[in-house]
Design an enzyme around this catalytic site. Structure first.
Site, mmCIF file in Angstrom:
data_model
loop_
_atom_site.group_PDB
_atom_site.id
_atom_site.type_symbol
_atom_site.label_atom_id
_atom_site.label_comp_id
_atom_site.label_asym_id
_atom_site.label_seq_id
_atom_site.Cartn_x
_atom_site.Cartn_y
_atom_site.Cartn_z
ATOM 1 C CG ASP A 50 -1.730 1.308 1.242
ATOM 2 O OD1 ASP A 50 -2.897 1.197 0.708
ATOM 3 O OD2 ASP A 50 -1.324 2.366 2.046
ATOM 4 C CE1 TYR A 55 0.676 7.706 2.534
ATOM 5 C CE2 TYR A 55 1.179 5.459 1.876
ATOM 6 C CZ TYR A 55 0.465 6.506 2.568
ATOM 7 O OH TYR A 55 -0.890 6.020 3.206
ATOM 8 C CE LYS A 80 -3.563 4.748 0.335
ATOM 9 N NZ LYS A 80 -2.113 4.574 0.490
ATOM 10 N NE ARG A 241 7.516 -5.234 16.195
ATOM 11 C CZ ARG A 241 7.567 -3.837 17.227
ATOM 12 N NH1 ARG A 241 6.842 -3.065 16.800
ATOM 13 N NH2 ARG A 241 8.249 -3.976 18.155
ATOM 14 C CG ASN A 245 4.070 -6.210 11.988
ATOM 15 O OD1 ASN A 245 3.920 -6.498 13.274
ATOM 16 N ND2 ASN A 245 4.497 -5.111 11.729
#
Length: 278
Positions: A50, A55, A80, A241, A245
Site C-alpha cells: 500500500d 508518500y 492513491k 518486526r 507482523n
C-alpha cells in the site's frame, strides 16, 4: 525470487476481484529506504503493498517489486489520488503519473486519499476513478477516510460504490458506526494505523491476551483486525518486526478476548479529522 503460495487469506471485493487481507504499508518510509524495506517484506511473504502519491515512494515500490523477481500479477499494488489532484482531469492525470513512477501498466486498487469536503470535488474525482477502472488502468477503485455522508453521496450521484474505504482503525478508534455502513454497502473496511502507531502496544488488556497466546501485543491487534474481516497493512522498517507482523495466522482470539479489545475503544484519533483535513 520465485513466487510461493501465500498463507494470507484474500477478501472478496464487490467488483469480483480479491484482495490479500494482510498487506505491507510504506507510509512514512523514506524513499531511500523503501526499496530495501519493501523487498524484505516481499521476501517475508507479503504480496500486498500500500503506497500513495503523498508518500513520495511509489517509484521505489515499483523498483522493489521488480528486484524481487515476482510476476506483476503476484503482487497487489494500491496507490492513491491526493488532495491536490481532485477534479476529473486532474485525477486521471494523477493515476497516469503514479503509473509512470511505479513503471507499471496498471494498479490493483486506486483510492481517493481524502474526501476534502472543503473543496467539494470528491464526487467529480470519483467519476474519474470510475472511468479509469473502465479503461483498465486500475482493477478496482475505492476511497480512504470517507465518512458516512461522503460515501452515501458518491453512491447516490454515481450509482457506483467503492470496493473499500481505508480508514484509521485500531483498538482506541474502532468506528463501529462507519463499519456498519460499510457492511450495508458491501464495502470492505481497510485499517490504516492498525497499531495506532504503537500507542496501544503497552495496553494491559492487550499485553495480558498476548501473554496467554505466547505472542506480542502487536500480533494480538493484527489478529483482531483479521478476525473482524478488516484488510490491514502494518508498517515497519525493522526486519524482525516485519516478520513478526506477518506471523499472525497461528492463533485465534476467543470471543471473550475480542470483547475485551472492543472495550478499549476511546474514539481517539491519532490522524486528521476527515471532515476538516485538506
Amino acid at each position: 525470487m520465485a513466487s510461493t503460495p501465500s498463507t494470507v487469506p484474500t477478501v472478496q471485493l464487490r467488483d469480483g476481484e480479491q484482495i490479500p487481507q494482510l498487506g505491507f504499508g510504506v507510509f512514512q518510509v523514506p524513499p531511500e529506504e523503501t526499496v530495501e524495506v519493501t523487498l524484505r517484506a516481499l521476501e517475508t511473504g507479503y504480496r500486498h503493498i500500500d503506497t500513495a502519491k503523498a508518500y513520495n515512494n511509489e517509484a521505489e515500490v515499483g523498483q522493489a517489486v521488480r528486484a524481487a523477481g515476482l510476476a506483476r500479477e503476484d503482487v497487489y499494488i494500491t496507490t492513491k489520488c491526493f488532495n491536490d489532484d481532485h477534479g476529473h482531469d486532474q485525477a486521471k492525470r494523477a493515476l497516469h503519473a503514479s503509473l509512470e513512477r511505479l513503471e507499471m501498466s496498471h494498479v490493483d486498487l486506486y483510492l481517493i486519499h481524502w474526501p476534502v469536503p472543503s473543496k467539494d470535488r470528491y464526487v467529480e474525482t470519483w467519476k474519474a476513478l470510475v472511468e479509469l477502472q473502465q479503461e483498465g488502468l486500475t482493477r478496482s477503485i475505492g476511497v480512504s477516510n470517507f465518512q458516512q455522508a461522503h460515501l452515501e453521496r458518491i453512491v447516490a450521484e454515481t450509482g457506483v460504490a467503492p470496493v473499500v474505504n481505508q480508514i484509521e482503525l485500531h483498538p482506541y478508534l474502532q468506528q463501529p458506526g462507519l463499519r456498519r455502513e460499510h457492511a450495508d454497502l458491501n464495502v470492505v473496511t481497510e485499517a490504516w494505523s492498525p497499531l495506532a502507531q504503537g500507542a496501544v502496544l503497552d495496553d494491559p488488556a492487550l499485553v495480558e491476551i498476548a501473554e496467554r497466546h505466547g505472542v506480542t501485543a502487536g500480533q494480538v491487534v493484527l489478529r483482531w483486525h483479521l478476525q473482524l474481516g478488516n484488510v490491514v497493512f502494518p508498517k515497519s522498517v525493522t526486519p524482525s518486526r516485519i516478520a513478526e507482523n506477518f506471523d499472525v495466522f497461528g492463533f485465534t482470539l476467543t470471543g471473550d478476548e475480542v470483547s475485551a479489545i472492543e472495550a478499549l475503544d476511546r474514539g481517539e484519533r491519532i490522524g486528521p479529522d476527515p471532515d476538516t483535513f485538506g
